[in-house]
Design a protein around this motif. Structure first.
Motif, short mmCIF file in Angstrom:
data_model
loop_
_atom_site.label_atom_id
_atom_site.label_comp_id
_atom_site.label_asym_id
_atom_site.label_seq_id
_atom_site.Cartn_x
_atom_site.Cartn_y
_atom_site.Cartn_z
N ALA A 158 -1.32 87.93 5.32
CA ALA A 158 -1.29 88.74 6.53
C ALA A 158 -2.66 88.66 7.19
N ALA A 159 -2.67 88.78 8.52
CA ALA A 159 -3.92 88.75 9.28
C ALA A 159 -3.71 89.47 10.60
N ASN A 160 -4.81 89.94 11.18
CA ASN A 160 -4.79 90.54 12.52
C ASN A 160 -5.19 89.48 13.52
N ASN A 161 -4.72 89.62 14.77
CA ASN A 161 -5.19 88.72 15.82
C ASN A 161 -5.86 89.53 16.93
N VAL A 162 -6.41 88.85 17.92
CA VAL A 162 -7.16 89.51 18.98
C VAL A 162 -6.28 90.31 19.93
N HIS A 163 -4.96 90.18 19.80
CA HIS A 163 -4.04 90.89 20.68
C HIS A 163 -3.55 92.19 20.05
N GLY A 164 -4.17 92.61 18.94
CA GLY A 164 -3.78 93.84 18.28
C GLY A 164 -2.48 93.71 17.51
N GLN A 165 -2.16 92.52 17.06
CA GLN A 165 -0.93 92.29 16.31
C GLN A 165 -1.25 91.94 14.87
N ILE A 166 -0.32 92.25 13.97
CA ILE A 166 -0.43 91.84 12.58
C ILE A 166 0.53 90.67 12.38
N LEU A 167 0.02 89.57 11.85
CA LEU A 167 0.82 88.37 11.62
C LEU A 167 1.06 88.21 10.12
N PHE A 168 2.29 87.89 9.75
CA PHE A 168 2.63 87.65 8.35
C PHE A 168 3.08 86.22 8.17
N LYS A 169 2.53 85.56 7.16
CA LYS A 169 2.98 84.22 6.79
C LYS A 169 3.99 84.43 5.66
N ILE A 170 5.24 83.99 5.89
CA ILE A 170 6.31 84.27 4.94
C ILE A 170 7.18 83.04 4.70
N ASP A 171 7.88 83.08 3.57
CA ASP A 171 9.01 82.19 3.34
C ASP A 171 10.24 83.06 3.53
N ALA A 172 11.20 82.60 4.35
CA ALA A 172 12.38 83.41 4.62
C ALA A 172 13.60 82.54 4.86
N LEU A 173 14.76 83.09 4.56
CA LEU A 173 16.03 82.48 4.92
C LEU A 173 16.53 83.22 6.14
N VAL A 174 16.82 82.49 7.20
CA VAL A 174 17.29 83.10 8.44
C VAL A 174 18.68 82.56 8.74
N SER A 175 19.63 83.47 8.92
CA SER A 175 21.00 83.04 9.23
C SER A 175 21.55 83.90 10.37
#
Length: 79
Positions: A14-31
């Motif tokens: 997880a990390a913050n960006n300059v736009h005030g958002q939290i970003l998550f790096k994940i492995d996911a199944l999307v259907s």
């Protein structure tokens, strides 16, 4: 609106960006998820208890980083 089921397999970072958002790096199944008649269409996020605990810990850490970067409060100062 398209609806999906997103099943979290692993939360990697997880990390913050300059736009005030939290970003998550994940492995996911999307259907694709068919909307249920009579219920507002929405996507569904699914995760294990273990991944939920990891998510909570990472959220707390990233929110704490936001708080560190905010200017110090001037409450209580007079003059």
């Amino acid at each position: 609106m398209k609806t999906h089921q997103v099943e979290i397999q692993k939360i990697k970072a997880a990390a913050n960006n300059v736009h005030g958002q939290i970003l998550f790096k994940i492995d996911a199944l999307v259907s694709n998820r068919a909307p249920v008649e009579g219920i507002e269409p929405s996507s569904l996020l699914v995760m294990t208890e273990e991944n939920a605990r990891v998510l909570m810990a990472l959220l707390k850490a990233q929110i704490a980083e936001f708080d560190v970067k905010k200017p110090k409060s001037r409450h209580g100062r007079h003059g």
